[in-house]
Design a protein around this motif. Sequence first.
Motif, PDB file in Angstrom:
ATOM      1  N   ASP A  43       0.974  -1.233  -0.092  1.00  0.00           N
ATOM      2  CA  ASP A  43      -0.068  -0.046   0.076  1.00  0.00           C
ATOM      3  C   ASP A  43       0.815   1.146   0.029  1.00  0.00           C
ATOM      4  O   ASP A  43       0.361   2.232  -0.592  1.00  0.00           O
ATOM      5  CB  ASP A  43      -1.093   0.016   1.313  1.00  0.00           C
ATOM      6  N   ASP A  44       1.919   1.136   0.894  1.00  0.00           N
ATOM      7  CA  ASP A  44       3.084   2.349   0.648  1.00  0.00           C
ATOM      8  C   ASP A  44       3.432   2.809  -0.462  1.00  0.00           C
ATOM      9  O   ASP A  44       3.579   4.030  -1.139  1.00  0.00           O
ATOM     10  CB  ASP A  44       4.252   2.118   1.729  1.00  0.00           C
ATOM     11  N   ILE A  45       3.651   1.622  -1.275  1.00  0.00           N
ATOM     12  CA  ILE A  45       4.366   1.784  -2.492  1.00  0.00           C
ATOM     13  C   ILE A  45       3.301   2.277  -3.710  1.00  0.00           C
ATOM     14  O   ILE A  45       3.316   3.214  -4.483  1.00  0.00           O
ATOM     15  CB  ILE A  45       5.015   0.485  -3.341  1.00  0.00           C
ATOM     16  N   ALA A  46       2.209   1.393  -3.592  1.00  0.00           N
ATOM     17  CA  ALA A  46       0.871   1.967  -4.313  1.00  0.00           C
ATOM     18  C   ALA A  46       0.402   3.390  -4.152  1.00  0.00           C
ATOM     19  O   ALA A  46       0.119   4.198  -5.142  1.00  0.00           O
ATOM     20  CB  ALA A  46      -0.311   1.046  -4.327  1.00  0.00           C
ATOM     21  N   SER A  47       0.693   3.957  -2.903  1.00  0.00           N
ATOM     22  CA  SER A  47       0.142   5.289  -2.793  1.00  0.00           C
ATOM     23  C   SER A  47       1.051   6.350  -3.503  1.00  0.00           C
ATOM     24  O   SER A  47       0.511   7.480  -3.720  1.00  0.00           O
ATOM     25  CB  SER A  47       0.373   5.475  -1.275  1.00  0.00           C
ATOM     26  N   VAL A  48       2.360   5.904  -3.750  1.00  0.00           N
ATOM     27  CA  VAL A  48       3.249   6.705  -4.330  1.00  0.00           C
ATOM     28  C   VAL A  48       2.605   6.340  -5.937  1.00  0.00           C
ATOM     29  O   VAL A  48       2.752   7.571  -6.858  1.00  0.00           O
ATOM     30  CB  VAL A  48       4.563   6.880  -4.318  1.00  0.00           C
ATOM     31  N   SER A  49       2.999   5.338  -6.463  1.00  0.00           N
ATOM     32  CA  SER A  49       2.914   4.959  -8.042  1.00  0.00           C
ATOM     33  C   SER A  49       1.582   5.140  -8.591  1.00  0.00           C
ATOM     34  O   SER A  49       1.572   5.616  -9.796  1.00  0.00           O
ATOM     35  CB  SER A  49       3.276   3.502  -8.162  1.00  0.00           C
ATOM     36  N   GLU A  50       0.231   5.310  -7.805  1.00  0.00           N
ATOM     37  CA  GLU A  50      -0.652   5.352  -8.490  1.00  0.00           C
ATOM     38  C   GLU A  50      -0.963   7.158  -8.844  1.00  0.00           C
ATOM     39  O   GLU A  50      -1.851   7.320  -9.491  1.00  0.00           O
ATOM     40  CB  GLU A  50      -1.884   5.090  -7.622  1.00  0.00           C
ATOM     41  N   THR A  97       4.278 -11.717 -18.266  1.00  0.00           N
ATOM     42  CA  THR A  97       2.948 -11.248 -18.477  1.00  0.00           C
ATOM     43  C   THR A  97       2.517 -10.576 -17.299  1.00  0.00           C
ATOM     44  O   THR A  97       3.277 -10.578 -16.357  1.00  0.00           O
ATOM     45  CB  THR A  97       1.748 -12.404 -18.927  1.00  0.00           C
ATOM     46  N   LYS A  98       1.090 -10.174 -17.057  1.00  0.00           N
ATOM     47  CA  LYS A  98       0.760  -9.521 -16.094  1.00  0.00           C
ATOM     48  C   LYS A  98       0.433 -10.355 -15.008  1.00  0.00           C
ATOM     49  O   LYS A  98       0.443  -9.869 -13.791  1.00  0.00           O
ATOM     50  CB  LYS A  98      -0.756  -8.859 -16.586  1.00  0.00           C
ATOM     51  N   ILE A  99       0.339 -11.736 -15.008  1.00  0.00           N
ATOM     52  CA  ILE A  99       0.322 -12.581 -13.783  1.00  0.00           C
ATOM     53  C   ILE A  99       1.759 -12.843 -13.351  1.00  0.00           C
ATOM     54  O   ILE A  99       1.555 -13.537 -12.208  1.00  0.00           O
ATOM     55  CB  ILE A  99      -0.664 -13.765 -14.248  1.00  0.00           C
ATOM     56  N   ASP A 100       2.906 -12.592 -13.788  1.00  0.00           N
ATOM     57  CA  ASP A 100       3.916 -13.020 -13.402  1.00  0.00           C
ATOM     58  C   ASP A 100       4.390 -12.075 -12.223  1.00  0.00           C
ATOM     59  O   ASP A 100       4.206 -10.917 -12.593  1.00  0.00           O
ATOM     60  CB  ASP A 100       4.948 -13.023 -14.405  1.00  0.00           C
ATOM     61  N   PRO A 101       5.017 -12.229 -11.185  1.00  0.00           N
ATOM     62  CA  PRO A 101       5.297 -11.383 -10.228  1.00  0.00           C
ATOM     63  C   PRO A 101       6.285 -10.330 -10.646  1.00  0.00           C
ATOM     64  O   PRO A 101       6.195  -9.184 -10.059  1.00  0.00           O
ATOM     65  CB  PRO A 101       6.191 -12.433  -9.063  1.00  0.00           C
ATOM     66  N   GLN A 102       7.170 -10.631 -11.408  1.00  0.00           N
ATOM     67  CA  GLN A 102       8.218  -9.413 -11.956  1.00  0.00           C
ATOM     68  C   GLN A 102       7.316  -8.667 -12.656  1.00  0.00           C
ATOM     69  O   GLN A 102       7.615  -7.259 -12.732  1.00  0.00           O
ATOM     70  CB  GLN A 102       8.995 -10.097 -12.722  1.00  0.00           C
ATOM     71  N   GLY A 103       6.374  -8.772 -13.785  1.00  0.00           N
ATOM     72  CA  GLY A 103       5.512  -8.032 -14.444  1.00  0.00           C
ATOM     73  C   GLY A 103       4.514  -7.160 -13.408  1.00  0.00           C
ATOM     74  O   GLY A 103       4.578  -5.866 -13.716  1.00  0.00           O
ATOM     75  N   GLN A 104       4.061  -8.030 -12.577  1.00  0.00           N
ATOM     76  CA  GLN A 104       3.218  -7.212 -11.370  1.00  0.00           C
ATOM     77  C   GLN A 104       4.009  -6.109 -10.645  1.00  0.00           C
ATOM     78  O   GLN A 104       3.504  -5.296 -10.249  1.00  0.00           O
ATOM     79  CB  GLN A 104       2.576  -8.255 -10.544  1.00  0.00           C
ATOM     80  N   ALA A 105       5.383  -6.725 -10.255  1.00  0.00           N
ATOM     81  CA  ALA A 105       6.146  -5.673  -9.594  1.00  0.00           C
ATOM     82  C   ALA A 105       6.423  -4.219 -10.146  1.00  0.00           C
ATOM     83  O   ALA A 105       6.513  -3.417  -9.792  1.00  0.00           O
ATOM     84  CB  ALA A 105       7.454  -6.473  -9.134  1.00  0.00           C
ATOM     85  N   LEU A 106       6.534  -4.506 -11.429  1.00  0.00           N
ATOM     86  CA  LEU A 106       6.685  -3.248 -12.390  1.00  0.00           C
ATOM     87  C   LEU A 106       5.586  -2.500 -12.392  1.00  0.00           C
ATOM     88  O   LEU A 106       5.616  -1.122 -12.231  1.00  0.00           O
ATOM     89  CB  LEU A 106       6.915  -3.790 -13.951  1.00  0.00           C
ATOM     90  N   LEU A 107       4.398  -2.852 -12.417  1.00  0.00           N
ATOM     91  CA  LEU A 107       3.377  -2.319 -12.289  1.00  0.00           C
ATOM     92  C   LEU A 107       3.052  -1.498 -11.111  1.00  0.00           C
ATOM     93  O   LEU A 107       2.474  -0.397 -11.151  1.00  0.00           O
ATOM     94  CB  LEU A 107       1.939  -3.159 -12.949  1.00  0.00           C
ATOM     95  N   LEU A 108       3.342  -2.283 -10.206  1.00  0.00           N
ATOM     96  CA  LEU A 108       3.299  -1.749  -8.712  1.00  0.00           C
ATOM     97  C   LEU A 108       3.953  -0.570  -8.555  1.00  0.00           C
ATOM     98  O   LEU A 108       3.890   0.416  -7.766  1.00  0.00           O
ATOM     99  CB  LEU A 108       3.330  -2.812  -7.656  1.00  0.00           C
ATOM    100  N   ALA A 109       5.339  -0.653  -9.161  1.00  0.00           N
ATOM    101  CA  ALA A 109       6.321   0.414  -8.824  1.00  0.00           C
ATOM    102  C   ALA A 109       5.938   1.732  -9.972  1.00  0.00           C
ATOM    103  O   ALA A 109       6.746   2.698  -9.606  1.00  0.00           O
ATOM    104  CB  ALA A 109       7.596  -0.175  -9.275  1.00  0.00           C
ATOM    105  N   GLY A 110       4.667   1.667 -10.646  1.00  0.00           N
ATOM    106  CA  GLY A 110       4.612   2.866 -11.368  1.00  0.00           C
ATOM    107  C   GLY A 110       4.924   2.829 -12.893  1.00  0.00           C
ATOM    108  O   GLY A 110       5.151   3.867 -13.412  1.00  0.00           O
ATOM    109  N   GLY A 111       5.542   1.429 -13.227  1.00  0.00           N
ATOM    110  CA  GLY A 111       6.275   1.604 -14.830  1.00  0.00           C
ATOM    111  C   GLY A 111       4.884   1.091 -15.598  1.00  0.00           C
ATOM    112  O   GLY A 111       4.050   0.732 -15.290  1.00  0.00           O
ATOM    113  N   HIS A 112       5.393   1.368 -17.228  1.00  0.00           N
ATOM    114  CA  HIS A 112       4.539   0.724 -17.954  1.00  0.00           C
ATOM    115  C   HIS A 112       5.129  -0.465 -18.804  1.00  0.00           C
ATOM    116  O   HIS A 112       6.510  -0.531 -19.182  1.00  0.00           O
ATOM    117  CB  HIS A 112       4.313   2.121 -18.982  1.00  0.00           C
ATOM    118  N   SER A 113       4.347  -1.514 -18.777  1.00  0.00           N
ATOM    119  CA  SER A 113       4.781  -2.769 -19.167  1.00  0.00           C
ATOM    120  C   SER A 113       4.881  -2.593 -20.946  1.00  0.00           C
ATOM    121  O   SER A 113       3.764  -2.536 -21.300  1.00  0.00           O
ATOM    122  CB  SER A 113       4.231  -3.951 -18.562  1.00  0.00           C
TER     123      SER A 113
END
Length: 344
Positions: A252-259, A291-307
């Motif tokens: 949640d702390d990461i998402a509060s910034v990246s969103e 893909t979007k279900i892989d933890p690496q791809g998800q970590a990128l999205l959580l961090a605020g990147g565009h896949s």
Amino acid sequence: MNKRYSVIAVVAILIVSGAAGVLLLNLNNNPDRGYVPSTGLEVFGNANEDWKIDEDDLTALEEMIAGERDPTAMADANNDGVIDEDDLEQVEAIINRTAEFLWLIDGDGNTKKIKLDIERIGSEYYSNTELMCILDVKDKVVAVDNAPYQLKDFYFGEGRTDIVNMVNMHVPNYEAVADLNLDILLTFSYAGTEEKQEALSNVDVVYLGMYRPDVLEPEKSEYMQAILKAGYIFDRVERAENYIDWLLEVRDDIASVSETIAEEDKVKVLMTNYSNSHFADESIVEWSLYTKIDPQGQALLLAGGHSVAQDILTPQQYNGGADRTIYGAKVGSESIITADIDYI
């Protein structure tokens, strides 16, 4: 095209590696627990279908026995097909930590009976081994496969010389593993669990679900269920619950910034991995994109990147396929060369 090729190190919040790091986590007291999973705890005895087994389940069971409440899927605590006084005894034993066994649904949907007198643990791969450290039962781990064995001093301390290398977790030497007299073997993948159980009849072979985390929505993942189930198996319920709270707080702390990052301002990142044969000769020109279900791809999205995988793959591929099991999809180099990429 002059692209910048670099490496992005994304913090994977679903795994906290090593014993040393674990000691820094405040997992002992959290009276204001905020974790609410999307589905109830998959341990038999969870009669009211919430996320824990407590006095409320005893009340629910009494109402079911009296015919005042409809039975639920997890109400039959001893899994004998009848909801009766014996289930009340089993739930009381689970609450008091005196139960001899536990019935649960494993990470692949199978019903398992697990003996709770556990002194010798076998653990496959990093995530199971790290969970044993996090739950503070690493002293009972006596064997790991080759991957965590290479880090045994980090996980268990340099003083531990009794850790056995089980070597290949996919095709273990069953005779050698049987000689270890394990009480429980935690498998990393659901594949092959049945075969291992047949070969190790005196060992509880359990796939908790650590293979399938979800960085974006962990509440929906079998990974979170796995942590909770492990808490009940190893008598570390409060520690498991607090660890989950800590993970979600970090998320949640990461998402509060990246969103707050506008789409046009997001860094365009291609998350990929190389196979051993990648570019070994001119005929091998495929890349494997997360893909979007892989933890690496998800970590990128959580961090605020565009896949960038979203721009290259079909929507169905990017979302993990029709049955959401595709963690990586291969594409030709031409798709990579023509894509708009900041980092790989």
